[in-house]
Design an enzyme around this catalytic site. Structure first.
Site, PDB file in Angstrom:
ATOM      1  N   LYS A  55       7.066   6.641  -3.870  1.00  0.00           N
ATOM      2  CA  LYS A  55       8.334   7.026  -3.250  1.00  0.00           C
ATOM      3  C   LYS A  55       8.248   7.174  -1.729  1.00  0.00           C
ATOM      4  CE  LYS A  55      11.305   6.981  -5.305  1.00  0.00           C
ATOM      5  NZ  LYS A  55      11.911   5.624  -5.461  1.00  0.00           N
ATOM      6  N   HIS A  76      -0.419   2.007  -5.287  1.00  0.00           N
ATOM      7  CA  HIS A  76      -0.253   3.435  -4.978  1.00  0.00           C
ATOM      8  C   HIS A  76      -1.609   4.144  -5.067  1.00  0.00           C
ATOM      9  CE1 HIS A  76       4.067   3.316  -4.948  1.00  0.00           C
ATOM     10  NE2 HIS A  76       4.234   3.207  -6.238  1.00  0.00           N
TER      11      HIS A  76
END
Length: 302
Positions: A64, A117
């Site tokens: 995010k 990530h």
């Protein structure tokens, strides 16, 4: 349509989440938790032997922090400057998918986008050994936490947290998918001056997208004209990306490209949480280059 397979992969992952609770969604591998719907121990083991290429375009961020936006910009740079459109046949995150994925990736034409990530220490060693260029995107920790919470609680099939307070506590303890934001930040700060590493912030992209696209193109060595940069930046404007998101990412599109604003954390954080985050930031990043780049006083204080 070239992205059809990619959209199918995303929708398959969301489908797998249906009916699970949080403890079933997350599994631990070497001390970090990951979503069991897209990651597995077998895939992580296979990933250790991933063969990087020198011209791989490696994109890294904590969840995010804008990486899906970045992937679109880099895809557009490839399409515009090299006149080739890559078919999205896999989830772009190297840790997501089945263990055979890396064999299939060997067939991909260069340059490949390799997104992740993962924590620095868990990124395949061949990426650093082969001196592939690594672009790391960071976002201020308060907005990263707020966006992560909304993603969890807005996706109909992904298990929700009972409350923001519950999520905040898990986030601060690093007990959310892909682990601790601060652990990742501390480690990347040690590599901020490494050759072939370029750290950019979400806020810099929001403030001046044209300059951001230009810097990304220069870092990866794309020979883009001023006109091309301008048209890529206009297509990468958040509202334009959001408008196309259903087409590019299927049902996950509007979840991945939700608001795209800076300062959305203000609707969630209470005073005690703000103080806890500030203390953690001070402890981990005060006086560091990455800490200065994140401009905590500008973006994380009322």
């Amino acid at each position: 349509m070239s992205d059809k397979k990619f959209v199918e992969e995303i929708e398959k992952a969301l489908e797998k989440s249906k009916g699970l609770n949080l403890s079933e969604l997350l599994f631990s591998y070497q001390g970090t938790v990951y979503p069991a719907t897209v990651c597995s121990a077998e895939t992580f083991q296979a990933l250790e032997n991933f063969e990087s290429r020198k011209d791989d375009l490696v994109l890294v961020s904590y969840p995010k922090c804008g990486i899906n936006w970045l992937i679109q910009i880099v895809n557009d740079l490839i399409a515009t400057t090299l006149k080739t459109k890559h078919e999205n046949t896999e989830l772009p995150f190297i840790e997501c998918g089945d263990p055979e994925k890396y064999q299939r990736m060997k067939q991909f034409p260069s340059p490949r986008i390799v997104a992740t990530h993962l924590h620095y220490n868990n990124i395949p060693k061949s990426i650093f050994k082969n001196k592939a260029k690594v672009l790391v995107l960071f976002r201020n920790p308060k907005d990263a936490a707020a966006s992560f919470f909304h993603f969890h609680n807005n996706a109909p099939s992904i298990p929700s947290y009972n409350s923001w307070d519950e999520f905040f506590s898990a986030f601060m303890d690093g007990q959310v998918a892909w682990g601790s934001y601060f652990d990742q930040a501390v480690t990347w700060n040690k590599h901020i001056d490494d050759e072939n590493v370029f750290i950019l912030t979400y806020e810099e992209l929001k403030e001046d997208l044209l300059a951001g696209v230009k810097r990304i193109a220069e870092f990866f060595g794309f020979a883009a004209t001023a006109e091309q940069i301008k048209s890529i930046a206009s297509r990468a404007a958040f509202q334009a990306v959001r408008a196309r998101s259903q087409e590019t990412h299927g049902v996950a599109g509007p979840l991945l490209f939700r608001k795209g604003v800076v300062g959305d954390w203000k609707s969630l954080f209470d005073e005690a949480q703000s103080q806890a985050m500030e203390a953690k930031f001070e402890e981990c990043l005060a006086g560091t280059k990455l800490g200065a780049k994140l401009k905590y006083d500008v973006y994380c204080k009322v």
